[in-house]
Design a protein around this motif. Structure first.
Motif, mmCIF file in Angstrom:
data_model
loop_
_atom_site.group_PDB
_atom_site.id
_atom_site.type_symbol
_atom_site.label_atom_id
_atom_site.label_comp_id
_atom_site.label_asym_id
_atom_site.label_seq_id
_atom_site.Cartn_x
_atom_site.Cartn_y
_atom_site.Cartn_z
ATOM 1 N N MET B 48 0.869 -1.149 -0.054
ATOM 2 C CA MET B 48 0.005 -0.039 -0.077
ATOM 3 C C MET B 48 1.057 1.344 -0.099
ATOM 4 S SD MET B 48 -2.816 -1.264 2.784
ATOM 5 C CE MET B 48 -3.225 0.433 3.260
ATOM 6 N N GLU B 49 0.248 2.417 -0.438
ATOM 7 C CA GLU B 49 0.903 3.725 -0.156
ATOM 8 C C GLU B 49 -0.128 4.342 0.734
ATOM 9 O OE1 GLU B 49 2.973 3.830 -4.503
ATOM 10 O OE2 GLU B 49 1.751 5.471 -3.931
ATOM 11 N N VAL B 50 0.413 4.971 1.825
ATOM 12 C CA VAL B 50 -0.473 5.614 2.738
ATOM 13 C C VAL B 50 0.079 6.925 3.135
ATOM 14 C CG1 VAL B 50 -1.178 5.525 5.281
ATOM 15 C CG2 VAL B 50 -0.974 3.468 3.577
ATOM 16 N N GLU B 51 -0.779 8.095 3.156
ATOM 17 C CA GLU B 51 -0.435 9.341 3.268
ATOM 18 C C GLU B 51 -0.432 9.472 4.856
ATOM 19 O OE1 GLU B 51 -1.646 12.845 0.371
ATOM 20 O OE2 GLU B 51 -2.841 12.763 2.191
ATOM 21 N N ALA B 52 0.548 10.078 5.472
ATOM 22 C CA ALA B 52 0.785 10.294 6.688
ATOM 23 C C ALA B 52 2.055 11.576 7.080
ATOM 24 C CB ALA B 52 1.097 9.056 7.656
#
Lengths: 88, 88
Positions: B48-52
């Motif tokens: 996954m690619e997760v924005e944080a």
């Protein structure tokens, strides 16, 4: 002879669509408010224990086997083999 | 906000049988002469690619989401979340 931990990852090539990942992203995650997730790609992982003389040999045998047994479809998928340093 | 690479691995608990892995080991690998393989356990991997704001936050959000959305069955499976240091 030692037993090594080997991981085999089978996933679609980057240019091949992954409908399962697209549905998980759109209809499960984003629909439920997790807009922070930008991308999901699914893969199959085989966690194996392979007997060999060295880590490199464990990796080599496994890669050869995956190709010979056609455990993945080379037209659409990539197969990545990694052997971890420790014994299993 | 940055985008982090997060891996979610879903696999059966060690004491729960994995019939898919058993068949791959016995009827595909060993039957075809690869007796050096001692064990196969299958797992599902979500890349996954997760924005944080940080790697730790990306991992935390993802773990929370996997639990809330019941993306795995906690009775039989374990879900492991790892965030890689680099940006996606």
């Amino acid at each position: 002879m030692r037993v090594y931990r080997v991981h085999v990852t089978i996933e679609n090539k980057p240019l091949v669509r992954d409908p399962e990942g697209e549905v998980i992203l759109r209809d499960l995650m984003i629909k439920n408010g997790f807009e922070c997730v930008r991308k999901v790609r699914t893969a199959k992982l085989l966690k194996m224990e392979v007997e060999a003389d060295s880590e490199a040999e464990a990796k080599e045998i496994t890669a050869k086997m995956c190709n010979e047994l056609r455990i993945y479809n080379p037209v659409v998928s990539i197969c990545t083999v990694t052997a971890t340093s420790g014994e299993a």
